[in-house]
Design an enzyme around this catalytic site. Structure first.
Site, PDB file in Angstrom:
ATOM      1  N   CYS A  99       0.826  -1.203   0.000  1.00 37.40           N
ATOM      2  CA  CYS A  99       0.000   0.000   0.000  1.00 37.40           C
ATOM      3  C   CYS A  99       0.864   1.259   0.000  1.00 37.40           C
ATOM      4  O   CYS A  99       0.581   2.224  -0.714  1.00 37.40           O
ATOM      5  CB  CYS A  99      -0.950   0.003   1.200  1.00 37.40           C
ATOM      6  SG  CYS A  99      -0.127  -0.157   2.813  1.00 37.40           S
TER       7      CYS A  99
ATOM      8  N   HIS B 126       1.878   5.061   9.897  1.00 40.45           N
ATOM      9  CA  HIS B 126       0.956   4.050   9.379  1.00 40.45           C
ATOM     10  C   HIS B 126      -0.064   3.619  10.426  1.00 40.45           C
ATOM     11  O   HIS B 126       0.269   3.409  11.600  1.00 40.45           O
ATOM     12  CB  HIS B 126       1.769   2.827   8.909  1.00 40.45           C
ATOM     13  CG  HIS B 126       1.063   1.948   7.934  1.00 40.45           C
ATOM     14  ND1 HIS B 126      -0.016   1.153   8.288  1.00 40.45           N
ATOM     15  CD2 HIS B 126       1.282   1.725   6.621  1.00 40.45           C
ATOM     16  CE1 HIS B 126      -0.420   0.478   7.224  1.00 40.45           C
ATOM     17  NE2 HIS B 126       0.352   0.803   6.194  1.00 40.45           N
TER      18      HIS B 126
END
Length: 455
Positions: free
Chosen positions: A260, A287
């Site tokens: 991602c 994150h």
């Protein structure tokens, strides 16, 4: 409301049934500047056309009507080209060929979001159809629980579609589409041909196997022709759609959709590398915590990831910066990276600290990336935000791989710092679906792949 707004609203509403029939009955996907026109949302279409005020909506309606009357389908229709032509013809279509069955191996966060995207009301994925899901049986009520997890999601909300569990036939029925649920604990146990599936594209969402040999077990099973890994892969091409998908060749049976974070930063880095050149840089990703961390302090193979995810900032590693060079070879060895997991459940931000080969300014970089975000080539990969009060939750459900926070851009000579938001679940899943569409819309000629652009 102004008369102009009401007139536009009326015109957009008239497009909904046309788009619905074209997608449902003719498998025709309609795009504007690389963005799919969805038939399930008037608001979504209003927002899209508001970004392209020069588009003649009456002409759009005529184009769609012509496409319906001529029976055009099983492909992708680009509105820019269609609006420029006097007549709508097969020559304007990106042909998709026969419908390819898709198998999702694993049905966790990414697997369920892929299913949502592929089966979304109003969204056409010409060239492929979700045929099966492979999971390990978790309980006696496993099928009902899988259906519930698909329908209800704490992050992305209730799925706007009809989901049913057909226990007798061991299948999920999503918006009328039957999806076989195959129970297996190992790829070697599955015979897909016996389930009526042949020539399938399998997407491995488990992350259990990340090298070519491990994933090759899928290819050895009857009915599987190609495999996509939803994680960084070894001994295979790592594809960031929109950047290096042109590298795909006919003989590539196993591909990685990278991570991602790699998908979030690579498109922006590719634009900057082309315009200025990048000497070196560091990527720090802040994150959201993920399911591989502990909620409460406990033993974990990664020492820090064993600490309570919902109440700590957790330093960890990321291979995303190094993985960028797999898509942009000129950046080999130029980027370092690290990560901090933080107590939010979704949406992350990457901080790009770059030494460019040429000096620039905040205004110039922002203008460059804004133009890229509006281009057909990168509109799905690069988003642009100039909202003064933007926070992470604003980007839940973002379909772009990454969104530049333009108000946070910093430049001093040739040193630039950029902040890129990304929905590390849904934005990434949209990238995976784009790659899947490309693979199922490719035609092999003489050992070479003739590529056709997908959304």
């Amino acid at each position: 409301m102004t008369d102009t707004w009401l007139q536009t609203l009326s015109q957009v509403e008239s497009l909904i049934p046309l788009l619905g029939k074209l997608g449902r009955e003719q498998s025709l996907k309609v795009q504007l500047a690389g963005q799919t026109l969805m038939s399930d949302s008037v608001t979504g279409l209003m927002e899209l056309f508001d970004r392209y005020p020069g588009v003649d909506l009456e002409r759009v309606k005529q184009v769609l009507t012509d496409a319906q009357e001529k029976g055009l389908g099983n492909g992708v229709l680009e509105l820019e080209e269609a609006l420029a032509d006097a007549q709508i013809s097969e020559g304007l279509l990106t042909a998709t060929g026969d419908e390819t069955p898709v198998v999702l191996y694993g049905f966790g966060r990414i697997g369920r979001l892929l299913a949502r995207r592929i089966c979304a009301l109003g969204h056409t994925t010409p060239g492929m159809k979700l045929a099966a899901i492979v999971v390990r049986r978790a309980s006696d009520k496993d099928l009902e629980k899988r259906a519930s997890l698909l329908k209800y999601d704490s992050v992305h909300g209730t799925y706007d579609g009809v989901v049913k569990a057909d226990v007798e036939n061991e299948q999920l029925i999503v918006n009328g589409n039957p999806i076989k649920v195959i129970y297996a604990s190992d790829p070697a146990e599955v015979d897909y041909v016996a389930e009526g599936i042949e020539g399938a594209l399998l997407v491995d969402n488990t992350g259990r196997w990340r090298d070519h040999d491990g994933l090759s077990v899928h290819l050895s099973r009857p009915g599987i022709e190609r495999v996509v890994l939803t994680a960084p892969g070894k001994q295979m091409k790592n594809i960031v759609f929109g950047v290096n998908d042109s590298d795909i060749e006919a003989e590539d049976q196993i591909l990685s959709a990278a991570s991602c974070t790699t998908n979030a930063i690579t498109p922006i880095l590719s634009v900057l590398e082309e315009k200025y050149g990048i000497e070196s840089g560091h990527v720090e990703t802040v994150h959201a915590y993920t399911n591989d961390q502990n909620l409460i302090d406990n033993v974990h193979k990664g020492d820090r990831r064993g600490r309570a995810a919902a109440m700590n900032m957790v330093m960890t590693e990321t291979g995303a910066a190094k993985a960028v060079s797999k898509a942009i070879p000129s950046l080999e060895g130029k980027l370092s990276g690290s990560a901090i997991r933080v107590p939010v459940i979704n949406v992350s931000i990457a901080v790009l600290s770059l030494n460019l080969k040429a000096g620039t300014s905040v205004e110039e970089i922002n203008a460059l990336l804004k133009a890229s975000s509006e281009s057909a080539a990168l509109t799905g990969q690069i988003g642009y935000s100039d909202a003064a009060d933007a926070v992470s939750s604003d980007f839940i459900g973002s379909e772009q791989a990454g969104v530049l926070d333009s108000l946070s851009t910093k430049v001093r000579g040739n040193q630039a710092t950029l902040y890129v938001w990304y929905d590390n679940e849904y934005g990434y899943s949209c990238q995976v679906v784009r790659l899947m569409e490309k693979l199922t819309q490719s035609v092999s000629i003489g050992g070479q792949v003739v590529e056709e652009r997908a959304a």
